[in-house]
Design a protein around this motif. Sequence first.
Motif, PDB file in Angstrom:
ATOM      1  N   UNK A 159       0.846  -1.135   0.051  1.00 55.05           N
ATOM      2  CA  UNK A 159       0.297   0.037  -0.124  1.00 55.05           C
ATOM      3  C   UNK A 159       0.789   1.408  -0.028  1.00 55.05           C
ATOM      4  N   UNK A 160       1.719   1.154   1.367  1.00 54.59           N
ATOM      5  CA  UNK A 160       2.847   1.777   1.277  1.00 54.59           C
ATOM      6  C   UNK A 160       3.186   2.576  -0.370  1.00 54.59           C
ATOM      7  N   UNK A 161       4.030   1.565  -0.875  1.00 49.36           N
ATOM      8  CA  UNK A 161       4.758   1.695  -2.075  1.00 49.36           C
ATOM      9  C   UNK A 161       3.813   2.656  -3.379  1.00 49.36           C
ATOM     10  N   UNK A 162       2.318   1.373  -2.909  1.00 49.36           N
ATOM     11  CA  UNK A 162       0.862   1.554  -4.716  1.00 49.36           C
ATOM     12  C   UNK A 162       1.034   3.387  -4.184  1.00 49.36           C
ATOM     13  N   UNK A 163       1.058   4.473  -3.568  1.00 50.04           N
ATOM     14  CA  UNK A 163       0.862   5.817  -2.877  1.00 50.04           C
ATOM     15  C   UNK A 163       1.597   6.371  -2.869  1.00 50.04           C
ATOM     16  N   UNK A 164       2.903   5.757  -2.939  1.00 52.90           N
ATOM     17  CA  UNK A 164       3.969   6.558  -2.825  1.00 52.90           C
ATOM     18  C   UNK A 164       4.437   6.710  -4.566  1.00 52.90           C
ATOM     19  N   UNK A 165       4.541   5.530  -5.214  1.00 57.49           N
ATOM     20  CA  UNK A 165       5.440   5.982  -6.203  1.00 57.49           C
ATOM     21  C   UNK A 165       5.140   6.595  -7.313  1.00 57.49           C
ATOM     22  N   UNK A 166       3.402   6.757  -7.814  1.00 55.44           N
ATOM     23  CA  UNK A 166       2.568   7.542  -8.189  1.00 55.44           C
ATOM     24  C   UNK A 166       3.279   9.617  -7.457  1.00 55.44           C
ATOM     25  N   UNK A 167       2.800   8.819  -6.136  1.00 58.84           N
ATOM     26  CA  UNK A 167       3.086  10.583  -6.090  1.00 58.84           C
ATOM     27  C   UNK A 167       4.504  10.847  -6.940  1.00 58.84           C
ATOM     28  N   UNK A 168       5.574  10.124  -6.341  1.00 57.35           N
ATOM     29  CA  UNK A 168       6.495  10.450  -6.914  1.00 57.35           C
ATOM     30  C   UNK A 168       7.345  10.791  -7.568  1.00 57.35           C
ATOM     31  N   UNK A 169       6.692  10.123  -9.404  1.00 50.11           N
ATOM     32  CA  UNK A 169       5.835  10.180 -10.685  1.00 50.11           C
ATOM     33  C   UNK A 169       5.374  11.640 -10.758  1.00 50.11           C
ATOM     34  N   UNK A 170       4.944  12.440 -10.344  1.00 52.08           N
ATOM     35  CA  UNK A 170       3.979  13.188 -10.673  1.00 52.08           C
ATOM     36  C   UNK A 170       4.555  14.503 -10.248  1.00 52.08           C
ATOM     37  N   UNK A 171       5.834  14.697  -8.592  1.00 55.91           N
ATOM     38  CA  UNK A 171       7.027  14.673  -8.760  1.00 55.91           C
ATOM     39  C   UNK A 171       7.759  14.967  -9.692  1.00 55.91           C
ATOM     40  N   UNK A 172       8.278  13.872 -10.049  1.00 54.22           N
ATOM     41  CA  UNK A 172       9.058  14.077 -11.195  1.00 54.22           C
ATOM     42  C   UNK A 172       8.706  14.424 -12.859  1.00 54.22           C
ATOM     43  N   UNK A 173       7.241  14.592 -12.938  1.00 53.86           N
ATOM     44  CA  UNK A 173       7.003  15.751 -13.636  1.00 53.86           C
ATOM     45  C   UNK A 173       6.025  15.043 -15.060  1.00 53.86           C
ATOM     46  N   UNK A 174       5.389  13.368 -14.326  1.00 55.73           N
ATOM     47  CA  UNK A 174       4.380  12.569 -14.786  1.00 55.73           C
ATOM     48  C   UNK A 174       3.549  13.206 -14.559  1.00 55.73           C
ATOM     49  N   UNK A 175       2.659  13.258 -15.794  1.00 51.91           N
ATOM     50  CA  UNK A 175       1.032  14.068 -15.771  1.00 51.91           C
ATOM     51  C   UNK A 175      -0.307  12.826 -16.371  1.00 51.91           C
ATOM     52  N   UNK A 176      -0.839  12.778 -15.417  1.00 52.75           N
ATOM     53  CA  UNK A 176      -2.021  11.780 -16.488  1.00 52.75           C
ATOM     54  C   UNK A 176      -2.346  12.056 -17.725  1.00 52.75           C
ATOM     55  N   UNK A 177      -2.958  12.897 -18.454  1.00 53.43           N
ATOM     56  CA  UNK A 177      -3.243  12.804 -19.699  1.00 53.43           C
ATOM     57  C   UNK A 177      -1.578  11.929 -20.198  1.00 53.43           C
ATOM     58  N   UNK A 178      -0.609  12.050 -19.978  1.00 49.65           N
ATOM     59  CA  UNK A 178       0.997  11.802 -20.330  1.00 49.65           C
ATOM     60  C   UNK A 178       0.548   9.623 -20.299  1.00 49.65           C
ATOM     61  N   UNK A 179      -0.276   9.759 -19.276  1.00 48.98           N
ATOM     62  CA  UNK A 179      -0.287   8.094 -19.158  1.00 48.98           C
ATOM     63  C   UNK A 179      -1.255   7.308 -20.620  1.00 48.98           C
TER      64      UNK A 179
END
Length: 231
Positions: free
Chosen positions: A47-67
Amino acid sequence: MIRISDADQARVAEAVARAEATTSGEIYCVVAPEVSTDVETPLIWAAAIALLLPALALLAGLRPAMLTALFGGWTVGHASAVDGAILSALITYVGLQAAVFVVAALVVSIPPIRRALTPRGLKVAQVRRAAMDLFLAKDLHRTRDRTGVLIFAALAEHRVEVIADEGIYAAAPHAVWDEVVADVVAGMKRGKVADGFIAAVARTGAILAQHMPPRAGDTNELPDGLTVLPR
């Protein structure tokens, strides 16, 4: 499963019989390959990894539309369709988060990884609970003089517990049991399971003899060998 040779079993049994000849106490020796089979640790880490990994991806510049574009979705050419694009991206985001959760849970469920990621306090509690459950299941609390002593080693957790019934626990100083634990641990570190238990049994026998000398009509209430629990 831990293999204890017949010769080692005989040595432990002789050590227990020798120790119990000097006391009214009863000594029971058990070794468990592993006691912690909890599912909480993998789920919490997943649960921690599933919550944290996407948040780190957003901070790194990944946006929902890019997915959506990243996984082959259609691009949008009209402003009125933006809401649909965001919904599609969010669905992709949730799907990826679920996939991360499942993969992380499976990886953390691998026994060596699970044990490494389990907090020490939780492992201590699990081994202590397993030892206490066994103490009660084997009726060590119902020996005639309430002087049963369990020496319990959990190999995977690298943890040893010594549980003494109230009859002897109240009479002997608490610190002496640390020395019994140290004897078992020393044997485990050398890969000599039987030697560790034999040293611990001898020390336990000396403690019991000092505070609980033998009484007339004493009977052997528990097996003298080293019990190996199944995995």
